[in-house]
Enzyme design. Structure first.
Site, mmCIF file in Angstrom:
data_model
loop_
_atom_site.group_PDB
_atom_site.id
_atom_site.type_symbol
_atom_site.label_atom_id
_atom_site.label_comp_id
_atom_site.label_asym_id
_atom_site.label_seq_id
_atom_site.Cartn_x
_atom_site.Cartn_y
_atom_site.Cartn_z
ATOM 1 N N ALA A 29 74.845 -63.502 -17.287
ATOM 2 C CA ALA A 29 74.363 -64.698 -16.581
ATOM 3 C C ALA A 29 74.886 -65.960 -17.256
ATOM 4 O O ALA A 29 75.356 -66.899 -16.593
ATOM 5 C CB ALA A 29 72.842 -64.701 -16.554
ATOM 6 N N ASN A 30 74.833 -65.985 -18.588
ATOM 7 C CA ASN A 30 75.323 -67.153 -19.322
ATOM 8 C C ASN A 30 76.809 -67.395 -19.053
ATOM 9 O O ASN A 30 77.244 -68.520 -18.791
ATOM 10 C CB ASN A 30 75.136 -66.955 -20.832
ATOM 11 C CG ASN A 30 73.684 -66.911 -21.250
ATOM 12 O OD1 ASN A 30 72.811 -67.353 -20.516
ATOM 13 N ND2 ASN A 30 73.422 -66.356 -22.419
ATOM 14 N N GLU A 127 74.990 -55.063 -21.016
ATOM 15 C CA GLU A 127 73.568 -55.265 -20.727
ATOM 16 C C GLU A 127 73.133 -54.420 -19.539
ATOM 17 O O GLU A 127 71.966 -54.436 -19.171
ATOM 18 C CB GLU A 127 73.277 -56.742 -20.458
ATOM 19 C CG GLU A 127 73.325 -57.560 -21.729
ATOM 20 C CD GLU A 127 73.016 -59.020 -21.482
ATOM 21 O OE1 GLU A 127 72.303 -59.600 -22.312
ATOM 22 O OE2 GLU A 127 73.474 -59.579 -20.476
ATOM 23 N N LEU A 209 85.100 -65.921 -34.213
ATOM 24 C CA LEU A 209 84.663 -65.986 -35.615
ATOM 25 C C LEU A 209 83.787 -67.209 -35.885
ATOM 26 O O LEU A 209 83.795 -67.739 -36.993
ATOM 27 C CB LEU A 209 85.896 -66.023 -36.536
ATOM 28 C CG LEU A 209 86.842 -64.821 -36.453
ATOM 29 C CD1 LEU A 209 88.178 -65.146 -37.110
ATOM 30 C CD2 LEU A 209 86.215 -63.597 -37.098
ATOM 31 N N GLN A 212 85.050 -70.441 -37.662
ATOM 32 C CA GLN A 212 86.460 -70.184 -37.997
ATOM 33 C C GLN A 212 87.338 -70.051 -36.745
ATOM 34 O O GLN A 212 88.519 -69.752 -36.843
ATOM 35 C CB GLN A 212 86.590 -68.914 -38.847
ATOM 36 C CG GLN A 212 85.920 -68.997 -40.215
ATOM 37 C CD GLN A 212 86.079 -67.696 -40.982
ATOM 38 O OE1 GLN A 212 87.124 -67.419 -41.560
ATOM 39 N NE2 GLN A 212 85.042 -66.889 -40.993
ATOM 40 N N ASP A 242 79.004 -66.681 -25.291
ATOM 41 C CA ASP A 242 78.973 -66.604 -23.821
ATOM 42 C C ASP A 242 79.647 -67.817 -23.198
ATOM 43 O O ASP A 242 80.342 -67.710 -22.179
ATOM 44 C CB ASP A 242 77.530 -66.499 -23.321
ATOM 45 C CG ASP A 242 76.856 -65.217 -23.778
ATOM 46 O OD1 ASP A 242 77.576 -64.237 -24.025
ATOM 47 O OD2 ASP A 242 75.610 -65.198 -23.878
ATOM 48 N N ASN A 268 87.384 -72.576 -27.046
ATOM 49 C CA ASN A 268 86.764 -72.981 -28.315
ATOM 50 C C ASN A 268 86.153 -74.367 -28.203
ATOM 51 O O ASN A 268 85.065 -74.635 -28.732
ATOM 52 C CB ASN A 268 87.821 -73.032 -29.439
ATOM 53 C CG ASN A 268 87.958 -71.730 -30.203
ATOM 54 O OD1 ASN A 268 87.116 -70.844 -30.088
ATOM 55 N ND2 ASN A 268 89.023 -71.614 -30.974
ATOM 56 N N SER A 274 78.801 -76.682 -26.718
ATOM 57 C CA SER A 274 77.523 -75.999 -26.456
ATOM 58 C C SER A 274 76.645 -75.872 -27.699
ATOM 59 O O SER A 274 75.423 -75.897 -27.595
ATOM 60 C CB SER A 274 77.769 -74.611 -25.838
ATOM 61 O OG SER A 274 78.097 -73.658 -26.830
#
Length: 295
Positions: A29-30, A127, A209, A212, A242, A268, A274
């Protein structure tokens, strides 16, 4: 449900937190909502319960511009839920209960076949029943649809066919560790892990990461690209992976000729936005919030 506390509690320990909120989540969903916020036309294939959370979940998809024709409701299980604790460093610990999602099967995939076969990209996770995810990936590949597979929540005995069904196999460091049996704490170790995963048949591998950034390895190139993350102050890292995958799916759909490492660099940046706000979907940026150079 998410709680913020100074640190993560030890086993058997009760600690005071300083914030609690209920929001919408679930890896698939995300990822779907983040892709939609960037401007992708998205549809979700899943199951929720015939309950308060299920009704709200479907409404949240609609509010996010996600097509819900293939979101089923079942009275045989409750809507999936997650309990999240976030410490003051923005790190988290999560327990998920899959609930109604485990009832998604072949019948529902056949109903969704028109959407899957006409998609540009299909994103799958763990999931739902692993065999249902694998079937969906195979259906997509059979219709020349690009596939992204996110092996999360990770399982150690992953069916080897998942690798061959993944155009992009995208996992984080802890998932890569579980799947390869080796430590993945830095770029060098992520390089070794991505080589091992690539050998299993993926089209390409991305290992995220956190601060990183990520590493990108493609089958036809065999030269690892390390894509650094922009330096940010993380408030809450929940859902950052996500956000990254949702953005990656958007770029694969809208800019199919863009090099994978450039897609990863832009993803990224999206994920970096977010983590600077609290919450999961609540922290995901819209296209209007982002620099024009990302589009």
């Amino acid at each position: 449900m998410s709680s913020q506390a100074p640190r993560l509690p030890k086993a058997g320990e009760t600690i005071h937190g300083h914030k609690f909120f209920i929001g919408f989540g679930g890896k698939g969903a995300n990822q779907c909502v983040q892709a939609a916020r960037l401007g992708a036309k998205t549809a979700m294939v899943c199951k929720v319960g015939k309950d308060f959370f299920g009704d709200n979940y479907i409404q949240n998809f609609k509010d996010s511009g996600v097509h819900t024709d293939f979101v089923g409701q079942s009275s045989d299980a409750a809507t999936g839920a997650a309990s999240i604790i976030v410490n003051d460093a923005g790190e988290n610990a999560i327990v998920i209960v899959a609930g109604a999602n485990m009832l998604l099967g072949s019948e529902e995939l056949q109903e969704a076949l028109p959407a899957i076969s006409h998609a540009k990209v299909l994103v799958c996770q763990l999931e739902i029943s692993p065999q249902t995810s694998l079937q969906a990936l195979r259906m997509a590949q059979g219709n020349k649809v690009k596939t992204i597979f996110n092996p999360a929540p990770a399982i150690p005995d992953l069916d080897p066919d998942f690798y061959r069904a993944s155009d992009v196999f995208c996992c984080n460091e802890s998932e890569a560790e579980l799947l390869t049996g080796s430590s993945v704490a830095n770029v060098e170790e992520a390089h070794r892990a991505s080589q091992e995963l690539l050998k299993r048949g993926c089209g390409s591998v991305i290992i995220t990461l956190g601060p990183q950034g990520c590493v990108v390895l493609k089958a036809q190139e065999l030269t690892l690209k390390h894509v650094p993350a922009p330096p940010v102050t993380a408030v809450d890292t929940t859902g950052a992976g996500d956000s990254f995958i949702g953005a990656l799916a958007f770029y694969m759909a809208h800019y199919p000729t863009m090099p994978l490492e450039e897609m990863a660099r832009r993803a990224n940046q999206v994920a970096g936005v977010s983590v600077q706000a609290v919450g999961t979907q609540a922290s995901f940026p819209f296209k209007k919030d982002l620099s024009a150079e990302l589009f």
